[in-house]
Design an enzyme around this catalytic site. Structure first.
Site, PDB file in Angstrom:
ATOM      1  CB  SER A   1      -0.963   0.017   1.199  1.00  0.00           C
ATOM      2  OG  SER A   1      -2.000  -0.912   1.006  1.00  0.00           O
TER       3      SER A   1
ATOM      4  CE  LYS B   1      -3.628   0.647  -1.161  1.00  0.00           C
ATOM      5  NZ  LYS B   1      -4.385   0.166   0.015  1.00  0.00           N
TER       6      LYS B   1
ATOM      7  CE1 TYR C   1      -5.118  -1.342  -4.015  1.00  0.00           C
ATOM      8  CE2 TYR C   1      -5.670  -3.677  -4.069  1.00  0.00           C
ATOM      9  CZ  TYR C   1      -5.348  -2.539  -3.362  1.00  0.00           C
ATOM     10  OH  TYR C   1      -5.260  -2.580  -1.996  1.00  0.00           O
TER      11      TYR C   1
ATOM     12  CE1 TYR D   1      -4.424   0.871   4.497  1.00  0.00           C
ATOM     13  CE2 TYR D   1      -2.807  -0.263   5.865  1.00  0.00           C
ATOM     14  CZ  TYR D   1      -3.275   0.124   4.622  1.00  0.00           C
ATOM     15  OH  TYR D   1      -2.581  -0.243   3.505  1.00  0.00           O
TER      16      TYR D   1
ATOM     17  CB  VAL E   1       0.029  -5.775   4.463  1.00  0.00           C
ATOM     18  CG1 VAL E   1      -1.159  -5.034   5.033  1.00  0.00           C
ATOM     19  CG2 VAL E   1      -0.155  -6.111   2.994  1.00  0.00           C
TER      20      VAL E   1
END
Length: 315
Positions: free
Chosen positions: A70, A73, A197, A249, A267
């Site tokens: 992530s 992103k 993605y 998060y 992760v």
């Protein structure tokens, strides 16, 4: 917060933090829901810092590639903002989610608009934006070339085994994409957006490469090595704000409280962190805490920020 990182204090601090982390046994749990990530040695730890005056300092396993997941992103958000500007915020929110990164709960209440670009649903919408006018292979190539450009390193690649592992097990992400499609918030077929993605999450980078790629965010949107502008200073600040409030998060508030600088986790155990005006940092330790963020990576950045007196909240 424009004070240049002090040397040799920073080099010594990185060495001390790496040594301290090597002794710890509370390393968290490696992600297993993506099978390829479950194979990574939990004893690994690397950290790197790239200062705005051009120094690159590392400790531990800082040159071993890992799946950035992530953290990618941050770079896809940067690209998408370059493509569509503030129109992006009509499809993705800017608020912390307060829920796990793969939660579907808020999408129902908020009509298929993800809370922010860093949770999975938001990043799938960003992938859909990057698909406009492209085949998935072209969009994936654009993302990879952008990251290679930022790091000035053409050896950065996508880990195809990780990408395949994600696609084979990504049922929750498929559900998120289909749900958003039902609200009209995906313009392309869900499997195409997901292909983009899954592949950008599977990019493999070392701490050194990642810190180099993030340096423009620490330098007002400019690459400090060349002076060339990547984004405007205002956009760099706004991306940093998103990292601070949404980058971890449902653990984002705790990270801001403990560390006090913008950061984006993945992760795979990596964290990209930005000290505005000073340095770009990357840390990697594969074991995760309960929120899906690197356990030792978070602790290491907290220690380093305290040692160097780094905080966006400091006078």
């Amino acid at each position: 917060m424009a004070e240049v990182a002090r040397m040799p204090e920073l080099e010594q601090a990185l060495t001390e933090v790496a040594a301290e982390m090597a002794e710890r046994t509370d390393r968290g749990d490696v992600a297993t829901y993506i099978p390829q990530l479950g194979k990574v040695d939990p004893k690994k730890f690397g950290i790197a810092a790239v200062t705005n005056d051009g120094r690159v300092l590392t400790a531990g396993d800082a040159d071993e590639p890992f799946s950035i997941q992530s953290i990618s992103k941050v770079f896809t958000l940067t690209l998408a903002l370059g493509n569509v500007g503030d129109a992006l915020w009509q499809r993705v929110g800017r608020e912390p989610s307060g829920n796990p990164f793969n939660s579907i709960v808020q999408l129902e209440h908020e009509n298929g608009i993800p809370r922010n670009p860093f949770i999975n649903a938001g990043a799938i919408v960003i992938s859909d934006i990057l698909l406009a006018g492209h085949q998935p292979r072209e969009a994936i190539g654009e993302i990879l070339r952008f990251i290679q450009f930022l790091a000035d390193d053409e050896t950065i690649v996508i880990d195809r085994e990780v990408a395949a592992s994600e696609r084979a097990t990504g049922f929750r992400n498929l559900a998120l994409a289909n749900y958003m499609k039902s609200f009209g918030n995906l313009n392309h077929p869900p499997d195409l957006a997901l292909g983009v993605y899954f592949h950008h999450c599977a990019i493999a980078m070392s701490c050194r490469q990642l810190a180099l790629a993030g340096r423009f965010l620490a330098n007002g949107g400019k690459n400090p090595a060349t002076g060339h502008s990547v984004v405007s200073a205002e956009r760099a600040r706004r991306i940093g704000a998103m990292m601070l409030t949404c980058g971890h998060y449902d653990g984002s508030g705790d990270f801001a409280f403990r560390v006090g600088i913008p950061g984006k986790s993945g992760v795979g155990g990596g964290i990209l962190a930005i000290v505005p005006g000073v340095a770009s940092l990357a840390v990697w330790s594969p074991g995760l805490n309960a929120n899906g963020n690197s356990r030792l990576g978070s602790i290491a950045l907290e220690r380093l920020a305290k040692m160097m007196n780094w905080s966006v909240f400091a006078p």
